[in-house]
Scaffold this motif. Sequence first.
Motif, PDB file in Angstrom:
ATOM      1  N   ASP A   1      47.111   4.103  -6.974  1.00 21.52           N
ATOM      2  CA  ASP A   1      47.207   5.574  -6.878  1.00 21.52           C
ATOM      3  C   ASP A   1      48.607   6.138  -6.638  1.00 21.52           C
ATOM      4  O   ASP A   1      48.771   7.081  -5.851  1.00 21.52           O
TER       5      ASP A   1
ATOM      6  N   PHE B   1      49.443  12.597  -4.938  1.00 25.49           N
ATOM      7  CA  PHE B   1      49.603  12.076  -3.573  1.00 25.49           C
ATOM      8  C   PHE B   1      51.047  12.112  -3.105  1.00 25.49           C
ATOM      9  O   PHE B   1      51.314  12.261  -1.917  1.00 25.49           O
TER      10      PHE B   1
ATOM     11  N   PHE C   1      46.841  16.785  -4.192  1.00 30.86           N
ATOM     12  CA  PHE C   1      45.665  16.566  -3.337  1.00 30.86           C
ATOM     13  C   PHE C   1      46.066  16.212  -1.907  1.00 30.86           C
ATOM     14  O   PHE C   1      45.493  16.727  -0.947  1.00 30.86           O
TER      15      PHE C   1
ATOM     16  N   LEU D   1      45.184  18.374   1.538  1.00 29.82           N
ATOM     17  CA  LEU D   1      44.471  17.880   2.722  1.00 29.82           C
ATOM     18  C   LEU D   1      45.273  18.110   4.003  1.00 29.82           C
ATOM     19  O   LEU D   1      44.864  17.693   5.075  1.00 29.82           O
TER      20      LEU D   1
ATOM     21  N   GLU E   1      43.197   7.744  -8.660  1.00 26.59           N
ATOM     22  CA  GLU E   1      42.016   8.428  -8.142  1.00 26.59           C
ATOM     23  C   GLU E   1      41.912   9.770  -8.854  1.00 26.59           C
ATOM     24  O   GLU E   1      42.899  10.503  -8.944  1.00 26.59           O
TER      25      GLU E   1
ATOM     26  N   LYS F   1      37.625   5.826  -3.306  1.00 26.27           N
ATOM     27  CA  LYS F   1      38.807   5.299  -2.634  1.00 26.27           C
ATOM     28  C   LYS F   1      39.049   3.846  -3.055  1.00 26.27           C
ATOM     29  O   LYS F   1      40.153   3.462  -3.393  1.00 26.27           O
TER      30      LYS F   1
ATOM     31  N   VAL G   1      49.358   3.671  -2.373  1.00 19.68           N
ATOM     32  CA  VAL G   1      49.054   4.664  -1.338  1.00 19.68           C
ATOM     33  C   VAL G   1      47.570   5.034  -1.365  1.00 19.68           C
ATOM     34  O   VAL G   1      46.943   4.979  -2.411  1.00 19.68           O
ATOM     35  N   THR G   2      47.052   5.444  -0.199  1.00 16.30           N
ATOM     36  CA  THR G   2      47.676   5.307   1.092  1.00 16.30           C
ATOM     37  C   THR G   2      47.173   4.022   1.756  1.00 16.30           C
ATOM     38  O   THR G   2      46.060   3.576   1.472  1.00 16.30           O
TER      39      THR G   2
ATOM     40  N   VAL H   1      43.762   4.154   3.468  1.00 18.84           N
ATOM     41  CA  VAL H   1      42.648   4.749   2.720  1.00 18.84           C
ATOM     42  C   VAL H   1      42.391   3.931   1.453  1.00 18.84           C
ATOM     43  O   VAL H   1      41.619   2.975   1.466  1.00 18.84           O
ATOM     44  N   CYS H   2      43.040   4.258   0.339  1.00 14.81           N
ATOM     45  CA  CYS H   2      42.677   3.598  -0.921  1.00 14.81           C
ATOM     46  C   CYS H   2      43.147   2.147  -0.988  1.00 14.81           C
ATOM     47  O   CYS H   2      42.462   1.300  -1.579  1.00 14.81           O
TER      48      CYS H   2
HETATM   49  N1  TIU Z   1      44.644   7.115  -2.805  1.00  8.75           N
HETATM   50  C1  TIU Z   1      44.239   7.483  -1.597  1.00  8.75           C
HETATM   51  O1  TIU Z   1      44.552   6.870  -0.593  1.00  8.75           O
HETATM   52  N2  TIU Z   1      43.495   8.655  -1.525  1.00  8.75           N
HETATM   53  C2  TIU Z   1      43.485   9.491  -0.428  1.00  8.75           C
HETATM   54  O2  TIU Z   1      42.801  10.504  -0.420  1.00  8.75           O
HETATM   55  N3  TIU Z   1      44.286   9.140   0.607  1.00  8.75           N
HETATM   56  C3  TIU Z   1      44.549   9.847   1.749  1.00  8.75           C
HETATM   57  O3  TIU Z   1      45.186   9.301   2.636  1.00  8.75           O
HETATM   58  N4  TIU Z   1      44.127  11.095   1.855  1.00  8.75           N
END
Ligand code: TIU
Length: 231
Positions: free
Chosen positions: A31, A36, A42, A46, A79, A139, A164-165, A168-169
């Motif tokens: 990603d 990001f 996105f 957030l 993503e 994710k 990244v991140t 998360v993903c």
């Molecule tokens: N690619 C990924 O990690 N998607 C996210 O939404 N990560 C966040 O840290 N928000």
Amino acid sequence: MTLASTLPLTVKADPGDISFVPATTALIIIDMQRDFLEEDGFGAALGNQVSVLRDCVVPCVALLAAMREAGITVIHTREGHRSDLQDVHPEKLARCPPGKKIGDTGPMGRILIRGEAGHDFIPELLTVAGEVIIDKPGKGAFYSTDLDLVLRRQAITTLVICGVTTEVCVHSTVREANDRGYRVIVPGDCCGSYFPEFHSMALKMISAQGGIFGYTTSSSALISVLQHTAA
Ligand code: TIU
């Protein structure tokens, strides 16, 4: 095109040095998208400060070049969602702020929608011919994608996962890969989080308990073993 070596290489890692065979290894870059890493995508929607992520770009570029040079399979993930939002769980949508939801229009096009400018890779990490792109709605890169099929078709058993991140993903994908029996190696400096403390703890979680999800290393350690072999 270079054919990847079938001879094992050993890289310094936590919780211990680990071997991998270039011919059965894939680099999976998670990603590295404008949504990001750039303003108004996105990540920013957030509430995150996206500039924090950019430290991992230069190490990722260097690792990608070394992997390509060694003939190792490279896979990129993104993503994102269908333009009609048919593949977004309402639960995911509900947790986006009003006016900045997935599908809403922002400065880089509709947020996290396939084909929009923000959904594309950052210019430093564009794909080259022959590299697979996995478009994922979740994710984890295995969830609702054909990633496992693509990897098994090539008899890939080791995954170097970065992007990244971190928590998360990258983490979701590491966990999915571990449960599917892949050997997972994560170069920590090629990963980034909006939260530095989450980044370091997420890396520790991977290698703790004897490598509960896999191994952590650095881009320089990986690049040095790859270049030593190429020379
Ligand atoms: N690619 C990924 O990690 N998607 C996210 O939404 N990560 C966040 O840290 N928000």
